[in-house]
Structure formats: C-alpha cells, structure tokens
Motif scaffolding. Structure first.
Motif, PDB file in Angstrom:
ATOM      1  N   PRO A  65       0.847  -1.203   0.000  1.00 42.63           N
ATOM      2  CA  PRO A  65       0.000   0.000   0.000  1.00 42.63           C
ATOM      3  C   PRO A  65       0.877   1.246   0.000  1.00 42.63           C
ATOM      4  CG  PRO A  65       0.134  -0.899   2.211  1.00 42.63           C
ATOM      5  CD  PRO A  65       0.959  -1.813   1.346  1.00 42.63           C
ATOM      6  N   VAL A  66       1.020   1.860  -1.144  1.00 41.80           N
ATOM      7  CA  VAL A  66       1.958   2.969  -1.284  1.00 41.80           C
ATOM      8  C   VAL A  66       1.254   4.221  -1.803  1.00 41.80           C
ATOM      9  CG1 VAL A  66       3.809   1.337  -1.817  1.00 41.80           C
ATOM     10  CG2 VAL A  66       2.638   2.539  -3.690  1.00 41.80           C
ATOM     11  N   ASN A  67       1.897   5.340  -1.557  1.00 41.70           N
ATOM     12  CA  ASN A  67       1.584   6.603  -2.223  1.00 41.70           C
ATOM     13  C   ASN A  67       2.884   7.322  -2.525  1.00 41.70           C
ATOM     14  OD1 ASN A  67      -1.165   6.618  -0.212  1.00 41.70           O
ATOM     15  ND2 ASN A  67      -1.450   7.154  -2.370  1.00 41.70           N
ATOM     16  N   ILE A  68       2.844   8.194  -3.509  1.00 45.29           N
ATOM     17  CA  ILE A  68       3.966   9.081  -3.820  1.00 45.29           C
ATOM     18  C   ILE A  68       3.428  10.501  -3.855  1.00 45.29           C
ATOM     19  CG2 ILE A  68       5.693   9.768  -5.535  1.00 45.29           C
ATOM     20  CD1 ILE A  68       5.725   6.859  -6.506  1.00 45.29           C
ATOM     21  N   THR A  69       4.126  11.409  -3.183  1.00 45.22           N
ATOM     22  CA  THR A  69       3.823  12.828  -3.323  1.00 45.22           C
ATOM     23  C   THR A  69       4.997  13.489  -4.038  1.00 45.22           C
ATOM     24  OG1 THR A  69       4.731  13.290  -1.111  1.00 45.22           O
ATOM     25  CG2 THR A  69       2.349  12.962  -1.293  1.00 45.22           C
ATOM     26  N   ARG A  70       4.698  14.321  -5.001  1.00 44.06           N
ATOM     27  CA  ARG A  70       5.733  15.041  -5.748  1.00 44.06           C
ATOM     28  C   ARG A  70       5.515  16.536  -5.528  1.00 44.06           C
ATOM     29  NH1 ARG A  70       4.884  11.109 -10.876  1.00 44.06           N
ATOM     30  NH2 ARG A  70       6.275   9.430 -10.180  1.00 44.06           N
ATOM     31  N   CYS A  71       6.440  17.130  -4.823  1.00 46.22           N
ATOM     32  CA  CYS A  71       6.259  18.519  -4.390  1.00 46.22           C
ATOM     33  C   CYS A  71       7.092  19.472  -5.214  1.00 46.22           C
ATOM     34  CB  CYS A  71       6.640  18.648  -2.911  1.00 46.22           C
ATOM     35  SG  CYS A  71       8.401  18.391  -2.592  1.00 46.22           S
ATOM     36  N   SER A  72       6.698  20.740  -5.179  1.00 45.16           N
ATOM     37  CA  SER A  72       7.507  21.802  -5.765  1.00 45.16           C
ATOM     38  C   SER A  72       8.526  22.278  -4.727  1.00 45.16           C
ATOM     39  CB  SER A  72       6.608  22.946  -6.234  1.00 45.16           C
ATOM     40  OG  SER A  72       5.783  23.416  -5.184  1.00 45.16           O
ATOM     41  N   ASN A  73       9.271  23.331  -5.041  1.00 47.56           N
ATOM     42  CA  ASN A  73      10.364  23.776  -4.174  1.00 47.56           C
ATOM     43  C   ASN A  73       9.840  24.234  -2.815  1.00 47.56           C
ATOM     44  OD1 ASN A  73      11.855  23.559  -6.627  1.00 47.56           O
ATOM     45  ND2 ASN A  73      13.271  25.106  -5.863  1.00 47.56           N
ATOM     46  N   ASN A  74      10.322  23.588  -1.761  1.00 48.80           N
ATOM     47  CA  ASN A  74       9.931  23.949  -0.397  1.00 48.80           C
ATOM     48  C   ASN A  74      10.843  25.053   0.145  1.00 48.80           C
ATOM     49  OD1 ASN A  74       8.390  21.314   1.469  1.00 48.80           O
ATOM     50  ND2 ASN A  74       8.383  21.509  -0.745  1.00 48.80           N
ATOM     51  N   TYR A  75      10.289  25.829   1.075  1.00 49.22           N
ATOM     52  CA  TYR A  75      11.084  26.802   1.817  1.00 49.22           C
ATOM     53  C   TYR A  75      10.442  26.979   3.180  1.00 49.22           C
ATOM     54  CZ  TYR A  75       7.429  30.274   0.886  1.00 49.22           C
ATOM     55  OH  TYR A  75       6.237  30.952   0.841  1.00 49.22           O
ATOM     56  N   GLY A  76      11.223  27.501   4.132  1.00 45.02           N
ATOM     57  CA  GLY A  76      10.713  27.689   5.474  1.00 45.02           C
ATOM     58  C   GLY A  76      11.782  27.424   6.514  1.00 45.02           C
ATOM     59  N   PRO A  77      11.390  27.255   7.793  1.00 45.81           N
ATOM     60  CA  PRO A  77      12.361  27.050   8.872  1.00 45.81           C
ATOM     61  C   PRO A  77      13.177  25.773   8.708  1.00 45.81           C
ATOM     62  CG  PRO A  77      10.208  27.651   9.746  1.00 45.81           C
ATOM     63  CD  PRO A  77      10.015  27.381   8.292  1.00 45.81           C
ATOM     64  N   TYR A  78      14.416  25.835   9.177  1.00 50.74           N
ATOM     65  CA  TYR A  78      15.321  24.687   9.269  1.00 50.74           C
ATOM     66  C   TYR A  78      15.897  24.238   7.931  1.00 50.74           C
ATOM     67  CZ  TYR A  78      13.152  24.205  13.898  1.00 50.74           C
ATOM     68  OH  TYR A  78      12.659  24.437  15.163  1.00 50.74           O
ATOM     69  N   GLN A  79      15.771  25.039   6.871  1.00 46.82           N
ATOM     70  CA  GLN A  79      16.333  24.612   5.587  1.00 46.82           C
ATOM     71  C   GLN A  79      17.832  24.875   5.570  1.00 46.82           C
ATOM     72  OE1 GLN A  79      14.673  26.414   2.006  1.00 46.82           O
ATOM     73  NE2 GLN A  79      15.047  24.528   0.874  1.00 46.82           N
ATOM     74  N   PHE A  80      18.595  23.866   5.169  1.00 45.94           N
ATOM     75  CA  PHE A  80      20.052  23.974   5.152  1.00 45.94           C
ATOM     76  C   PHE A  80      20.467  25.004   4.099  1.00 45.94           C
ATOM     77  CE2 PHE A  80      24.386  22.522   4.115  1.00 45.94           C
ATOM     78  CZ  PHE A  80      24.915  22.441   5.393  1.00 45.94           C
ATOM     79  N   PRO A  81      21.411  25.896   4.438  1.00 45.73           N
ATOM     80  CA  PRO A  81      21.714  27.025   3.553  1.00 45.73           C
ATOM     81  C   PRO A  81      22.601  26.698   2.364  1.00 45.73           C
ATOM     82  CG  PRO A  81      22.977  27.206   5.559  1.00 45.73           C
ATOM     83  CD  PRO A  81      22.047  26.043   5.756  1.00 45.73           C
ATOM     84  N   GLU A  82      22.348  25.566   1.718  1.00 47.61           N
ATOM     85  CA  GLU A  82      22.889  25.321   0.395  1.00 47.61           C
ATOM     86  C   GLU A  82      21.814  25.642  -0.646  1.00 47.61           C
ATOM     87  OE1 GLU A  82      23.829  21.181   0.210  1.00 47.61           O
ATOM     88  OE2 GLU A  82      21.759  20.525   0.395  1.00 47.61           O
ATOM     89  N   LYS A  83      20.557  25.695  -0.204  1.00 45.51           N
ATOM     90  CA  LYS A  83      19.439  25.989  -1.086  1.00 45.51           C
ATOM     91  C   LYS A  83      19.258  27.503  -1.214  1.00 45.51           C
ATOM     92  CE  LYS A  83      18.572  21.612  -1.654  1.00 45.51           C
ATOM     93  NZ  LYS A  83      17.309  20.965  -1.357  1.00 45.51           N
ATOM     94  N   LEU A  84      18.566  27.923  -2.268  1.00 46.46           N
ATOM     95  CA  LEU A  84      18.558  29.323  -2.664  1.00 46.46           C
ATOM     96  C   LEU A  84      18.151  30.286  -1.547  1.00 46.46           C
ATOM     97  CD1 LEU A  84      18.779  31.455  -4.957  1.00 46.46           C
ATOM     98  CD2 LEU A  84      16.344  31.045  -5.381  1.00 46.46           C
ATOM     99  N   ILE A  85      16.997  30.079  -0.944  1.00 45.36           N
ATOM    100  CA  ILE A  85      16.470  31.073  -0.009  1.00 45.36           C
ATOM    101  C   ILE A  85      17.330  31.217   1.240  1.00 45.36           C
ATOM    102  CG2 ILE A  85      14.522  31.535   1.557  1.00 45.36           C
ATOM    103  CD1 ILE A  85      12.666  30.805  -0.766  1.00 45.36           C
ATOM    104  N   PRO A  86      17.648  30.133   1.967  1.00 45.66           N
ATOM    105  CA  PRO A  86      18.499  30.341   3.151  1.00 45.66           C
ATOM    106  C   PRO A  86      19.914  30.792   2.800  1.00 45.66           C
ATOM    107  CG  PRO A  86      18.108  28.002   2.770  1.00 45.66           C
ATOM    108  CD  PRO A  86      17.195  28.738   1.853  1.00 45.66           C
ATOM    109  N   LEU A  87      20.415  30.383   1.627  1.00 46.16           N
ATOM    110  CA  LEU A  87      21.738  30.840   1.205  1.00 46.16           C
ATOM    111  C   LEU A  87      21.747  32.357   1.035  1.00 46.16           C
ATOM    112  CD1 LEU A  87      24.625  30.420   0.097  1.00 46.16           C
ATOM    113  CD2 LEU A  87      23.602  30.002  -2.143  1.00 46.16           C
ATOM    114  N   MET A  88      20.714  32.877   0.372  1.00 44.85           N
ATOM    115  CA  MET A  88      20.660  34.314   0.143  1.00 44.85           C
ATOM    116  C   MET A  88      20.440  35.089   1.449  1.00 44.85           C
ATOM    117  SD  MET A  88      21.367  34.663  -2.959  1.00 44.85           S
ATOM    118  CE  MET A  88      21.784  33.297  -4.052  1.00 44.85           C
ATOM    119  N   ILE A  89      19.612  34.559   2.330  1.00 44.02           N
ATOM    120  CA  ILE A  89      19.412  35.217   3.628  1.00 44.02           C
ATOM    121  C   ILE A  89      20.726  35.278   4.394  1.00 44.02           C
ATOM    122  CG2 ILE A  89      18.287  35.026   5.880  1.00 44.02           C
ATOM    123  CD1 ILE A  89      15.897  33.730   4.425  1.00 44.02           C
ATOM    124  N   HIS A  90      21.415  34.159   4.454  1.00 43.25           N
ATOM    125  CA  HIS A  90      22.667  34.081   5.215  1.00 43.25           C
ATOM    126  C   HIS A  90      23.728  35.010   4.633  1.00 43.25           C
ATOM    127  CE1 HIS A  90      26.717  32.265   5.904  1.00 43.25           C
ATOM    128  NE2 HIS A  90      26.274  32.282   7.146  1.00 43.25           N
TER     129      HIS A  90
END
Length: 360
Positions: free
Chosen positions: A182-207
């Motif tokens: 019994p499986v499901n797959i969710t395919r999401c778009s680009n996430n952002y918000g608290p605790y994102q490691f700053p290699e990704k665009l938004i936290p990198l730019m903030i930092h």
C-alpha cells in the motif's frame, strides 16, 4: 495508537513534518530514523526532543538488517520516506552517492515493509509514502506559462538527483504492483521555510546578505520555480496518509511561481528594510556561470489532491518569505552552527571558482 516511522526526519522537510504531526495529532507516536549526514541536524527537533511520543533512532536506510529490525520493533502504521540526498549541485559533483541513498536506500526500506506487511490478511491499515519531487518531470518552457506538470506527465529527469528520485518512484510503484504494497507518492515543488540547510537558494541568500557576502545567482536568474511553504507541504502529506487512495501519486504545488531574481531581490528588500542596513543591496548580486542541466521552469498543477482530498496551499509566497526571514533572524545560533566548518568549504567548492558573468 498510530505510529509514524519517518526516515530523514532530522532534515529540513522531515523535521517540519515530525513537529507538525506531534502538534496536530493526539494519541500518536513518531519514530524518527536519520543517518545524520551533513544536512541532518538534531537541533531541528529541539522543540520535540523531550516529548514522550517522540523517539529518535540513528540509522541509515541503506542498512537493510537495521530497517527490518526497526519495522518489526515499532510496527509503524505509516512509513514516510524523506531520507534522500537532495541537492542538485552535489549530485552533479558525485552522482553515485545519490544512487546509493535515493535508490538503494528506498529499495532497502521497501523490502523491510514488504517483509512485515505481506501476510494472508494483507497489509491492513499500513501505508508507505515516498516523498518525491517535481524535478522528476523534467522542465517546462518559459514560453508556455499555461503548461504544468500533472501526475500523468511522463518522467523526464535532467540531473543525477532527479534521475535518482524518478528511479526510486518507479521502484515504489513496482513494489505496489508486484507485492501489493500500500503505497503513495507525493511530488512537491520547491519547499522553503524554517530549518532549511543554507545550500538551497532562499536560506543561502538570507545568510549571505546578512553577512554582506556575494549573492551568487546562476546564469540570468530567470529560472522559475513553484514555491511551497513547508508547513503546507506537511499538511498535504498527512492528508494523503490518512485519506489518499492507495497506489496513487499526488502532486503538491504552491501556486507561487517566481523566478530566482525575484526571490533574491525580495530577500534583499525584506532584510534591508527590517535591519535598516543599506549594505544589503543589489550590489551584492553576482551572476555566475550556470550549472549543468539547469531546468528552466517547474510548475505543478495540484488539481488532483484538491479534488480528492480538499488540499490547497494556504501560504502566499510574500507571506511565507516574511515568516521564513523572521525565523532565520530569530534563530541565529542555529544558523551559526550549520554554516561553520565544512559548510564554508562546500560553498567555496560550489561557487568560488565559477566564472562571474556580471554584477548588479
């Protein structure tokens, strides 16, 4: 008591999901299994670490024997697999690591739940959910703004990262067809918000903006992504677990398409205004040599999850980016910890030698 076994729960989206479940459900238990690689951080779970409903297990999903033992020990109602190498730039540098974690690790987990849930009485209320990405669909053209990724869109990954996620998705669906999981797959778009490691665009730019350091933007900066606030994503995953049709794929998008230049300029405006710091300006922007295989546009049509489950994104980007910046400003100790040591070496390896195309 329902038990959620969450793999990769010390990462960005996983830790937000763990906190979401504990905050929104009574009578549940959450078991967080994480290998604590560079992006896994137990500080992300500080708000719940003393919650008696929460258990952390340090383990790698590629450890087949350990996964079988954990599934047998905790008998989870739901297994939610966030565990993955997820940064495209790193996948270009070292594709094999992504194949091991994202493909072989997923198979290891699938085998563990297959052993536990395959019986004459069937899997019962158990559910396995694979957290995937819109990147498996490939790219959309900027010239066709009305075109979107749908669940029926053929998979056409363009990076080692997205190829590894597409492969994992295919294994999940194959195990459903072959073994009745019994499986499901969710395919999401680009996430952002608290605790994102700053290699990704938004936290990198903030930092970098706060430190008055260069803001590296790939190419012309007009690549478009559909931005999804992480809490909205957590709500969608939880709905799919509880009410989604078994065997189905659900796209989860934010209805927030923005290009990278808009994102960077919005962050500059927010930070300079809040901090009263004129040095945080577009003068920090550096257009650098584009990365290989850089997809031009992603756009998700989340019609199916709305029609079947009533989910839709609740957070406009302009609200979400404000909340995200507030979190990073209020959690400087967390930022300092994750951007020390090896992170500096990584930043230099990714951007230090890239040819500068122009400055703003």
């Amino acid at each position: 008591m329902k038990t959620y076994l969450v793999t990769g729960g010390a990462g960005f989206i996983g830790s937000n999901f763990v906190q979401f479940v504990l905050a929104n459900h009574d009578g549940v238990r959450v078991v967080n299994v994480d290998a604590l690689t560079y992006a896994g951080n137990l500080e992300n779970l500080a708000p719940v670490k003393d919650d008696p409903r929460y258990t952390f297990v340090h383990a790698d999903i590629c450890d087949r024997a350990r996964m079988r033992a954990l599934i047998a020990e905790y008998d989870p109602t739901y297994v939610v697999n966030f565990a993955a190498e997820s940064h495209v730039d790193r996948s270009i540098e070292n594709p094999s690591v992504f194949a091991v974690t994202n493909v072989l690790g997923t198979i290891s987990l699938l085998d563990a739940v297959r052993d536990a849930w395959t019986s004459e009485s069937g899997p019962g209320d158990h559910r396995y959910l694979q957290v995937s990405t819109d990147e498996v669909y490939g790219t959309l053209s900027l010239d066709e703004p009305d075109a979107f990724f749908r669940e029926s869109t053929p998979l056409s990954p363009h990076s080692p990262y997205s190829a590894s996620k597409a492969s994992a998705d295919m294994f999940v669906l194959a195990y459903a067809d072959t073994f009745g999981l019994p499986v499901n797959i969710t395919r999401c778009s680009n996430n952002y918000g608290p605790y994102q490691f700053p290699e990704k665009l938004i936290p990198l730019m903030i930092h970098n903006a706060m430190a008055h350091e260069p803001l590296p933007v790939y190419g012309d900066g007009l690549n478009v992504r559909d931005w999804l606030y992480v809490e909205d994503h957590c709500k969608a995953i939880d709905l799919v677990l509880e009410r989604g049709r078994v065997g189905e794929v659900y796209n989860v998008g934010g209805h927030n398409e923005r290009n990278n230049m808009y994102i960077v300029e919005r962050i500059i405006s927010e930070l300079s205004g809040r901090l009263g710091d004129p040095a945080i300006s577009s003068d920090l922007i550096r257009h650098v040599e584009d990365r290989k295989g850089h997809d031009r546009r992603y756009g998700i049509a989340p019609d199916k999850i709305y029609d079947e489950l009533g989910w839709e994104p609740e957070t406009p980007f302009e609200d979400g980016i404000g909340r995200t910046i507030s979190w990073y400003l209020g959690n400087q100790r967390w930022v300092d910890h994750v951007t020390s040591g090896s992170y500096r070496q990584y930043f230099e390896s990714m951007y230090g030698n890239r040819r500068i195309l122009s400055e703003e």
